[in-house]
Scaffold this motif. Structure first.
Motif, PDB file in Angstrom:
ATOM      1  N   ASN A   1       0.852  -1.192   0.000  1.00 34.96           N
ATOM      2  CA  ASN A   1       0.000   0.000   0.000  1.00 34.96           C
ATOM      3  C   ASN A   1       0.887   1.241   0.000  1.00 34.96           C
ATOM      4  O   ASN A   1       1.777   1.311  -0.856  1.00 34.96           O
ATOM      5  CB  ASN A   1      -1.124  -0.040   1.044  1.00 34.96           C
ATOM      6  CG  ASN A   1      -0.732  -0.270   2.477  1.00 34.96           C
ATOM      7  OD1 ASN A   1      -0.329  -1.359   2.839  1.00 34.96           O
ATOM      8  ND2 ASN A   1      -0.875   0.717   3.331  1.00 34.96           N
TER       9      ASN A   1
ATOM     10  N   GLN B   1       4.611   0.464   2.111  1.00 32.70           N
ATOM     11  CA  GLN B   1       3.932  -0.436   3.031  1.00 32.70           C
ATOM     12  C   GLN B   1       3.826  -1.799   2.360  1.00 32.70           C
ATOM     13  O   GLN B   1       3.250  -1.919   1.270  1.00 32.70           O
ATOM     14  CB  GLN B   1       2.543   0.110   3.373  1.00 32.70           C
ATOM     15  CG  GLN B   1       2.578   1.316   4.288  1.00 32.70           C
ATOM     16  CD  GLN B   1       3.048   0.944   5.675  1.00 32.70           C
ATOM     17  OE1 GLN B   1       2.288   0.404   6.462  1.00 32.70           O
ATOM     18  NE2 GLN B   1       4.312   1.228   5.981  1.00 32.70           N
TER      19      GLN B   1
ATOM     20  N   MET C   1       3.066  -5.413   8.500  1.00 31.85           N
ATOM     21  CA  MET C   1       3.533  -4.237   7.773  1.00 31.85           C
ATOM     22  C   MET C   1       4.998  -3.930   8.030  1.00 31.85           C
ATOM     23  O   MET C   1       5.462  -3.819   9.158  1.00 31.85           O
ATOM     24  CB  MET C   1       2.667  -3.024   8.087  1.00 31.85           C
ATOM     25  CG  MET C   1       1.238  -3.171   7.577  1.00 31.85           C
ATOM     26  SD  MET C   1       1.014  -4.063   6.019  1.00 31.85           S
ATOM     27  CE  MET C   1       1.707  -2.905   4.864  1.00 31.85           C
TER      28      MET C   1
ATOM     29  N   PHE D   1       4.660   1.229  10.144  1.00 35.66           N
ATOM     30  CA  PHE D   1       3.675   1.953   9.347  1.00 35.66           C
ATOM     31  C   PHE D   1       4.353   3.076   8.561  1.00 35.66           C
ATOM     32  O   PHE D   1       5.565   3.249   8.579  1.00 35.66           O
ATOM     33  CB  PHE D   1       2.558   2.492  10.252  1.00 35.66           C
ATOM     34  CG  PHE D   1       1.451   1.488  10.522  1.00 35.66           C
ATOM     35  CD1 PHE D   1       1.621   0.129  10.308  1.00 35.66           C
ATOM     36  CD2 PHE D   1       0.218   1.924  11.016  1.00 35.66           C
ATOM     37  CE1 PHE D   1       0.594  -0.789  10.560  1.00 35.66           C
ATOM     38  CE2 PHE D   1      -0.816   1.024  11.268  1.00 35.66           C
ATOM     39  CZ  PHE D   1      -0.634  -0.331  11.044  1.00 35.66           C
ATOM     40  N   SER D   2       3.542   3.886   7.896  1.00 38.00           N
ATOM     41  CA  SER D   2       4.062   4.851   6.923  1.00 38.00           C
ATOM     42  C   SER D   2       4.939   5.934   7.532  1.00 38.00           C
ATOM     43  O   SER D   2       4.824   6.257   8.718  1.00 38.00           O
ATOM     44  CB  SER D   2       2.899   5.495   6.167  1.00 38.00           C
ATOM     45  OG  SER D   2       2.352   4.538   5.292  1.00 38.00           O
TER      46      SER D   2
ATOM     47  N   ARG E   1       0.120   9.073  13.448  1.00 37.46           N
ATOM     48  CA  ARG E   1       0.937   8.340  12.472  1.00 37.46           C
ATOM     49  C   ARG E   1       1.307   9.146  11.231  1.00 37.46           C
ATOM     50  O   ARG E   1       0.892  10.252  11.039  1.00 37.46           O
ATOM     51  CB  ARG E   1       0.228   7.039  12.075  1.00 37.46           C
ATOM     52  CG  ARG E   1      -1.133   7.192  11.432  1.00 37.46           C
ATOM     53  CD  ARG E   1      -1.686   5.782  11.081  1.00 37.46           C
ATOM     54  NE  ARG E   1      -3.018   5.854  10.499  1.00 37.46           N
ATOM     55  CZ  ARG E   1      -4.145   5.720  11.199  1.00 37.46           C
ATOM     56  NH1 ARG E   1      -4.116   5.521  12.492  1.00 37.46           N
ATOM     57  NH2 ARG E   1      -5.312   5.790  10.583  1.00 37.46           N
TER      58      ARG E   1
ATOM     59  N   GLU F   1      -4.945  10.815   6.975  1.00 36.25           N
ATOM     60  CA  GLU F   1      -3.722  10.017   6.958  1.00 36.25           C
ATOM     61  C   GLU F   1      -2.696  10.649   6.013  1.00 36.25           C
ATOM     62  O   GLU F   1      -3.043  11.446   5.136  1.00 36.25           O
ATOM     63  CB  GLU F   1      -4.041   8.575   6.488  1.00 36.25           C
ATOM     64  CG  GLU F   1      -5.022   7.861   7.416  1.00 36.25           C
ATOM     65  CD  GLU F   1      -5.283   6.400   7.056  1.00 36.25           C
ATOM     66  OE1 GLU F   1      -5.386   5.589   7.977  1.00 36.25           O
ATOM     67  OE2 GLU F   1      -5.401   6.079   5.862  1.00 36.25           O
ATOM     68  N   CYS F   2      -1.443  10.267   6.178  1.00 31.91           N
ATOM     69  CA  CYS F   2      -0.373  10.588   5.231  1.00 31.91           C
ATOM     70  C   CYS F   2      -0.371  12.048   4.760  1.00 31.91           C
ATOM     71  O   CYS F   2      -0.636  12.341   3.591  1.00 31.91           O
ATOM     72  CB  CYS F   2      -0.456   9.657   4.018  1.00 31.91           C
ATOM     73  SG  CYS F   2      -0.323   7.921   4.446  1.00 31.91           S
TER      74      CYS F   2
ATOM     75  N   TYR G   1      -4.349   7.140  -3.714  1.00 27.83           N
ATOM     76  CA  TYR G   1      -4.389   7.325  -2.264  1.00 27.83           C
ATOM     77  C   TYR G   1      -2.988   7.373  -1.671  1.00 27.83           C
ATOM     78  O   TYR G   1      -2.028   6.833  -2.224  1.00 27.83           O
ATOM     79  CB  TYR G   1      -5.185   6.196  -1.585  1.00 27.83           C
ATOM     80  CG  TYR G   1      -5.483   6.533  -0.148  1.00 27.83           C
ATOM     81  CD1 TYR G   1      -6.159   7.708   0.152  1.00 27.83           C
ATOM     82  CD2 TYR G   1      -5.048   5.735   0.903  1.00 27.83           C
ATOM     83  CE1 TYR G   1      -6.407   8.069   1.468  1.00 27.83           C
ATOM     84  CE2 TYR G   1      -5.303   6.089   2.225  1.00 27.83           C
ATOM     85  CZ  TYR G   1      -5.980   7.256   2.496  1.00 27.83           C
ATOM     86  OH  TYR G   1      -6.226   7.624   3.792  1.00 27.83           O
TER      87      TYR G   1
HETATM   88  C1  FRU Z   1      -2.874   4.617   4.897  1.00 25.00           C
HETATM   89  C2  FRU Z   1      -2.464   3.873   6.159  1.00 25.00           C
HETATM   90  C3  FRU Z   1      -1.564   4.737   7.019  1.00 25.00           C
HETATM   91  C4  FRU Z   1      -0.802   3.713   7.804  1.00 25.00           C
HETATM   92  C5  FRU Z   1      -0.629   2.602   6.806  1.00 25.00           C
HETATM   93  C6  FRU Z   1      -0.658   1.230   7.388  1.00 25.00           C
HETATM   94  O1  FRU Z   1      -3.226   3.791   3.837  1.00 25.00           O
HETATM   95  O2  FRU Z   1      -3.623   3.461   6.860  1.00 25.00           O
HETATM   96  O3  FRU Z   1      -2.262   5.679   7.815  1.00 25.00           O
HETATM   97  O4  FRU Z   1       0.426   4.229   8.262  1.00 25.00           O
HETATM   98  O5  FRU Z   1      -1.685   2.730   5.872  1.00 25.00           O
HETATM   99  O6  FRU Z   1      -0.369   0.273   6.406  1.00 25.00           O
END
Ligand code: FRU
Length: 494
Positions: free
Chosen positions: A23, A40, A51, A80-81, A151, A206-207, A282
């Protein structure tokens, strides 16, 4: 001897891993002649889990070489990211005396047997061999808010009136809030400010990313762009990315494009600034350390609504093309425009047409499974006109313009395999206006996707499709009257 068969849907000009799940793009950086894409990754399967940061490298941003897993999950944490910076002056002290380190700032998603169980906090890893092997920092985590949803840190070097230091933007996902911190050494972080909730809040934030760009190419008019991905709550359902344009003084981001409750224009209440209007763009984030101040972005080309179910094997999920983004004023407001970073001469066999009248459906020679289509339409009496791509008479993806409604649409209801998930089949739309009476699009078609850059990249729309490999036809169509195609070029990848 039988020739190896091509895996169904494996992209030709996009990254997908060899046989695992991926991802979000993570840690995008240009360093010593290579673009590094971390992501990811589930090293042990092709659905989300375990992950870790997978890794691939490229010199041209089109063809990628998969590398060994860069940062692996363990019994205490999932990785995670996050992002990677080049710590040129070894502010972190993680360099080894000869080489300045690359430093990864990632989210530790702590597992049950960790002392931080249930918490998401920010951690470091470093590399002194140019990003191929990584060590986790013994003092992790370096920033802990005791939050379960803190995150996706994006770190950059701020150098402005307020001084020179590292800035982190991350999210408190459930609060629809971007939180900002500063540091001198990447290890100890001080709170600066928060932004949000604002504009689209239909799903967790997110991100995030934050970067400066000149407005209309004027270096004296620097604006800051804050990008925020959210899931769900996108303009056509599920995952998507929005952005805000404004100012960052080293402490606080102030948006010029926030829509407030008192805004009387109903269109503005839903038509926020979207990075892409499609269903499959995304977790977009930008590269660091790119020469010449170019701002390059990349996204995961999938959607959490159906991402784990897309019909590819043994790999699952492609990345998007890389896009160069710039900032232009249009209709009085600053907007991003986006151009795919791809050298069209890397594609071959161009078929070019000029001045085609379309009344009904008209197929054109020059189709293909992997191609760039460049087209300009001038409306006539038709209420809708456009193209059907990846067609074979029974299936096809319709890319249409409805000038009366001011909309671009992509219809993937008969695009091929749509049955793998009930949320996949859709007709998705974006606002689109004529420029000098015409509509132009650059459309990148690959084995499982279509990426549309309309009106010089002012509106983009990215979608997965899963057509039969033999569906390679291209046709032009109108409904309810006529339209004119003033130019059409189809360039097919051999
Ligand atoms: C976005 C997300 C991030 C997280 C990651 C986990 O797609 O949910 O917020 O760090 O994926 O795989």
């Amino acid at each position: 001897v039988t020739a190896p068969t091509r895996e169904a849907f494996r992209p030709a000009m996009h990254y997908a891993s060899k046989d695992t799940w991926l991802n979000d793009p993570n840690g995008l950086i240009y360093y010593e002649g290579n673009y590094h894409l971390y992501y990811q990754n589930n090293p042990f399967g092709n659905v989300w889990g375990n992950m870790s940061w997978g890794h691939a490298t490229s010199t041209n941003l089109i063809t990628w070489t998969e590398q060994p897993v860069a940062i692996a999950c363990d019994e205490y944490e999932d990785i995670f990211s996050g992002s990677v910076v080049y710590d040129q002056h070894n502010t972190s002290g993680l360099g080894d005396g000869t080489a300045a380190p690359l430093v990864a700032i990632y989210t530790s998603a702590y597992k049950e047997n960790s002392q931080h169980a249930g918490i998401q906090a920010q951690s470091l890893a470093w590399s002194t061999d140019g990003g191929y092997t990584w060590s986790k920092y013994h003092g992790n985590p370096v920033l802990n808010r005791n939050s379960a949803n803190f995150r996706d840190p994006k770190v950059f070097r701020y150098n402005g009136p307020a001084g020179a230091y590292w800035v982190m933007v991350a999210v408190e996902a459930l609060d629809f809030t971007v939180v900002m911190y500063r540091s001198d050494d990447l290890k100890s972080w001080d709170y600066l400010s928060s932004f949000g909730p604002a504009n689209a809040t239909g799903g967790v934030w997110e991100c995030p990313d934050l970067f400066p760009l000149p407005l209309d190419g004027n270096e004296d008019l620097i604006r800051w762009v804050l990008t925020v991905n959210l899931n769900p709550g996108g303009p056509n359902g599920g995952s998507a990315g929005q952005y805000f344009v404004g100012d960052f003084d080293g402490v606080t981001f102030r948006s010029e494009t926030t829509v407030t409750e008192g805004d009387q224009d109903p269109a503005r209440l839903t038509e926020y600034h979207w990075l892409d209007w499609g269903r499959d763009y995304y977790a977009a984030v930008s590269f660091s350390n790119v020469p010449d101040g170019c701002r390059l972005m990349m996204a995961w080309k999938n959607n959490w609504q159906y991402g784990n179910d897309i019909p590819t094997s043994p790999w699952r999920s492609p990345m998007s093309l890389v896009r160069e983004v710039s900032l232009v004023t249009s209709e009085g407001t600053p907007h991003l425009t986006q151009q795919a970073v791809i050298d069209p001469t890397a594609l071959t066999r161009t078929v070019a047409y000029t001045e085609l009248d379309v009344d009904g459906i008209r197929s054109v020679a020059g189709g293909g499974a992997v191609q760039l289509i460049e087209v300009t339409f001038v409306p006539g009496s038709a209420d809708e006109f456009g193209l059907v791509i990846r067609g074979n008479g029974n299936e096809g993806t319709r890319i249409g313009i409805r000038p009366g409604d001011g909309r671009l649409l992509v219809d993937r209801t008969v695009s091929g395999n749509t049955a793998f998930h009930s949320a996949f089949s859709s007709i998705d739309t974006a606002p689109l206006r004529a420029v000098d009476g015409a509509y132009s699009m650059r459309i990148f078609v690959d084995h499982c996707s279509v990426e549309i850059f309309a009106q010089d990249g002012e509106v983009t729309l990215t979608e997965l499709i899963f057509p039969d490999p033999s569906s390679t036809g291209v046709s032009l169509y109108t409904t309810g009257g006529t339209a004119k195609v003033t130019s059409l070029r189809l360039t097919t990848l051999a």
